[in-house]
Design a protein around this motif. Structure first.
Motif, mmCIF file in Angstrom:
data_model
loop_
_atom_site.group_PDB
_atom_site.id
_atom_site.type_symbol
_atom_site.label_atom_id
_atom_site.label_comp_id
_atom_site.label_asym_id
_atom_site.label_seq_id
_atom_site.Cartn_x
_atom_site.Cartn_y
_atom_site.Cartn_z
ATOM 1 N N LEU A 173 0.821 -1.205 0.000
ATOM 2 C CA LEU A 173 0.000 0.000 0.000
ATOM 3 C C LEU A 173 0.856 1.257 0.000
ATOM 4 O O LEU A 173 1.798 1.387 0.777
ATOM 5 N N GLU A 174 0.527 2.173 -0.893
ATOM 6 C CA GLU A 174 1.264 3.432 -1.009
ATOM 7 C C GLU A 174 1.237 4.181 0.316
ATOM 8 O O GLU A 174 0.256 4.198 1.015
ATOM 9 N N GLY A 175 2.322 4.804 0.625
ATOM 10 C CA GLY A 175 2.423 5.548 1.866
ATOM 11 C C GLY A 175 3.838 5.986 2.145
ATOM 12 O O GLY A 175 4.126 6.570 3.173
ATOM 13 N N GLY A 176 4.756 5.707 1.229
ATOM 14 C CA GLY A 176 6.122 6.161 1.417
ATOM 15 C C GLY A 176 6.215 7.665 1.565
ATOM 16 O O GLY A 176 7.056 8.179 2.292
ATOM 17 N N GLY A 177 5.334 8.389 0.882
ATOM 18 C CA GLY A 177 5.309 9.841 1.012
ATOM 19 C C GLY A 177 4.390 10.317 2.113
ATOM 20 O O GLY A 177 4.238 11.524 2.318
ATOM 21 N N THR A 178 3.775 9.397 2.836
ATOM 22 C CA THR A 178 2.813 9.758 3.878
ATOM 23 C C THR A 178 3.439 9.781 5.260
ATOM 24 O O THR A 178 3.146 10.663 6.073
ATOM 25 N N ILE A 179 4.312 8.816 5.554
ATOM 26 C CA ILE A 179 4.910 8.721 6.885
ATOM 27 C C ILE A 179 5.534 10.056 7.328
ATOM 28 O O ILE A 179 5.353 10.461 8.488
ATOM 29 N N PRO A 180 6.269 10.786 6.482
ATOM 30 C CA PRO A 180 6.861 12.044 6.945
ATOM 31 C C PRO A 180 5.842 13.060 7.455
ATOM 32 O O PRO A 180 6.176 13.896 8.302
ATOM 33 N N TRP A 181 4.618 13.009 6.929
ATOM 34 C CA TRP A 181 3.595 13.967 7.329
ATOM 35 C C TRP A 181 2.809 13.521 8.557
ATOM 36 O O TRP A 181 2.251 14.348 9.274
ATOM 37 N N LEU A 182 2.727 12.212 8.792
ATOM 38 C CA LEU A 182 1.812 11.704 9.807
ATOM 39 C C LEU A 182 2.135 12.199 11.208
ATOM 40 O O LEU A 182 1.235 12.382 12.029
ATOM 41 N N GLY A 183 3.414 12.400 11.505
ATOM 42 C CA GLY A 183 3.758 12.889 12.836
ATOM 43 C C GLY A 183 3.091 14.203 13.172
ATOM 44 O O GLY A 183 2.745 14.461 14.336
ATOM 45 N N LEU A 184 2.891 15.041 12.166
ATOM 46 C CA LEU A 184 2.308 16.359 12.391
ATOM 47 C C LEU A 184 0.837 16.291 12.766
ATOM 48 O O LEU A 184 0.266 17.278 13.247
ATOM 49 N N VAL A 185 0.199 15.128 12.554
ATOM 50 C CA VAL A 185 -1.219 14.966 12.905
ATOM 51 C C VAL A 185 -1.404 15.020 14.413
ATOM 52 O O VAL A 185 -2.445 15.466 14.902
ATOM 53 N N ASN A 186 -0.391 14.572 15.169
ATOM 54 C CA ASN A 186 -0.511 14.450 16.622
ATOM 55 C C ASN A 186 0.458 15.393 17.325
ATOM 56 O O ASN A 186 1.551 14.997 17.715
ATOM 57 N N GLN A 187 0.037 16.634 17.488
ATOM 58 C CA GLN A 187 0.909 17.623 18.118
ATOM 59 C C GLN A 187 1.112 17.353 19.607
ATOM 60 O O GLN A 187 2.042 17.893 20.210
ATOM 61 N N GLY A 188 0.252 16.531 20.191
ATOM 62 C CA GLY A 188 0.425 16.167 21.588
ATOM 63 C C GLY A 188 1.358 14.995 21.795
ATOM 64 O O GLY A 188 1.616 14.604 22.938
ATOM 65 N N LEU A 189 1.867 14.421 20.708
ATOM 66 C CA LEU A 189 2.730 13.241 20.782
ATOM 67 C C LEU A 189 4.099 13.478 20.168
ATOM 68 O O LEU A 189 5.118 13.068 20.719
ATOM 69 N N TYR A 190 4.136 14.144 19.026
ATOM 70 C CA TYR A 190 5.335 14.195 18.180
ATOM 71 C C TYR A 190 5.912 15.597 18.160
ATOM 72 O O TYR A 190 5.184 16.595 18.137
ATOM 73 N N SER A 191 7.246 15.682 18.162
ATOM 74 C CA SER A 191 7.940 16.956 18.011
ATOM 75 C C SER A 191 9.060 16.796 17.004
ATOM 76 O O SER A 191 9.976 15.989 17.206
ATOM 77 N N VAL A 192 9.014 17.557 15.930
ATOM 78 C CA VAL A 192 10.058 17.472 14.907
ATOM 79 C C VAL A 192 11.391 17.993 15.433
ATOM 80 O O VAL A 192 12.444 17.723 14.854
ATOM 81 N N ASP A 193 11.369 18.720 16.546
ATOM 82 C CA ASP A 193 12.608 19.202 17.141
ATOM 83 C C ASP A 193 13.180 18.229 18.166
ATOM 84 O O ASP A 193 14.258 18.467 18.713
ATOM 85 N N HIS A 194 12.455 17.144 18.443
ATOM 86 C CA HIS A 194 12.926 16.112 19.373
ATOM 87 C C HIS A 194 12.688 14.755 18.721
ATOM 88 O O HIS A 194 11.795 13.999 19.102
#
Length: 388
Positions: A173-194
């Motif tokens: 299933l396509e999603g290679g270009g999706t994983i990089p964006w998915l973290g941004l869906v959960n601002q209470g979980l993920y931090s691109v600076d950490h």
């Protein structure tokens, strides 16, 4: 749409950059550089990064060194698959850039391919956890799930979702270009600076690592000629699938552990395209000690202190029952030993801060999910205990 979408460089890799090689795409990138906005600039590189490279070159010729430095420090670049030779070149030329290279986790939406798992000597289930029930554990099974829940009967947007055919072969299933964006869906979980904290976009090193080559040999040969470069690279997790008890201890696990949640999320969100609000499911909203703001919580605590947290104010917009799950993300923190959590499936939780934890951090995850006939949806809050 035409105001925010444009073509990038016409040639491959660094052969496509240089004096006079401007493109509409790089003009859009430079426009974002010049915005009066203090927030980071998040860039996902899919098939190649030479348009970003040319944008930096052009910006450097037109603006001061101080302005260039400010732009480089604002960038957060997620390189999906290292699929051209410009990424390492950028990291070598602009060493302060915040560059994330995912050679493997980025393919874990539905993959990776079995030969990739074999190359990394990953044993067991080659495609990770089965989250596309009731269909077969195969590429075909994934696409059958997609036909039911995304493509058929989900409006014009769903109808455009591609079956991932290459020649006569169906791939995962396509999603290679999706994983990089998915973290941004959960601002209470993920931090691109950490990046070492993990989330739906995977988990990476806390510090930059030198000379992490592309997984593609022909690209690596080019990268070896650029001189040293440093970037953030993916790391492994240990995770036990709560449904099957299958154990994953590999570089794919930082994405696999969230897969059921984001498959469910995709399924439910596609219903939003065609269903009335009261016939669709929506994410619950987590709250910590009455605070429902979508953010990561930080608490400074003393060694040996007893901690109680209350998620009782969490809610669901559809009135569904909520399940609570508190757990320690041990790999995300710096305290090395297991921590016992009391009442981990209750709306309130208690834990003892370790007496020997001075100077360490603990990461407690509040994960809530709703009970809905379509599928469960999730929300998260990360609580970081800084033991001081």
């Amino acid at each position: 749409m035409h105001s925010i979408v444009a073509s990038g460089q016409w040639e491959y890799g660094i052969e496509g950059i240089g004096e006079g090689k401007s493109s509409p795409g790089l003009s859009l990138i430079i426009k974002s550089f010049l915005k009066d906005d203090p927030r980071p600039i998040y860039v996902v590189v899919n098939a190649g990064s030479n348009t970003l490279a040319q944008a930096l070159i052009d910006f450097e010729t037109r603006y001061s060194a101080q302005q260039l430095d400010a732009v480089v420090r604002k960038l957060r670049v997620f390189e999906n698959g290292a699929q051209d030779n410009a990424g390492a070149w950028i990291c070598s030329k602009y060493p302060d850039i915040h560059w994330i290279r995912s050679n493997y986790q980025t393919y874990c939406y539905g993959g990776p391919m079995p030969r990739t798992a074999e190359k990394l000597q990953v044993k067991g289930l080659k495609k990770g956890p089965l989250t596309w029930h009731p269909y077969a554990y195969s590429d075909l099974g994934q696409h059958q799930w997609t036909l039911e829940h995304v493509i058929a009967g989900h409006g014009s947007l769903g109808a455009y979702y591609p079956l991932r055919m290459m020649g006569n072969r169906l791939f995962f299933l396509e999603g290679g270009g999706t994983i990089p964006w998915l973290g941004l869906v959960n601002q209470g979980l993920y931090s691109v600076d950490h990046l070492s904290w993990g989330g739906w976009s995977g988990r990476f090193t806390a510090e930059k690592v030198p000379n992490i080559w592309s997984r593609y040999e022909r690209i690596q040969k080019d990268e070896e000629s650029y001189g040293p470069f440093n970037l953030y690279t993916e790391v492994a997790d240990h995770w036990v699938d709560p449904v099957t008890d299958s154990v994953y201890h590999n570089v794919f696990a930082p994405v696999y552990r969230w897969r059921q949640a984001f498959f469910n999320d995709f399924k439910c969100r596609m219903d939003w395209c065609v269903a009335d609000y009261n016939k669709a499911n929506h994410n619950p909203v987590a709250a910590v000690n009455g605070d429902s703001e979508e953010k990561i919580h930080f608490f400074q605590v003393e060694p040996g202190k007893s901690i109680q947290l209350d998620a009782g104010a969490s809610s669901d917009p559809d009135g569904d029952q909520i399940t609570f799950h508190w757990w320690i993300y041990q790999k995300a923190g710096t305290y090395p030993d297991p921590i016992e959590i009391q009442d981990y499936s209750s709306s309130t939780v208690s834990l003892q801060i370790p007496k020997d934890g001075l100077g360490k951090d603990l990461h407690l995850i509040l994960e809530i999910s709703d009970h809905h006939v379509i599928a469960s949806m999730y929300d998260y809050r990360r609580i970081v205990f800084q033991i001081r």
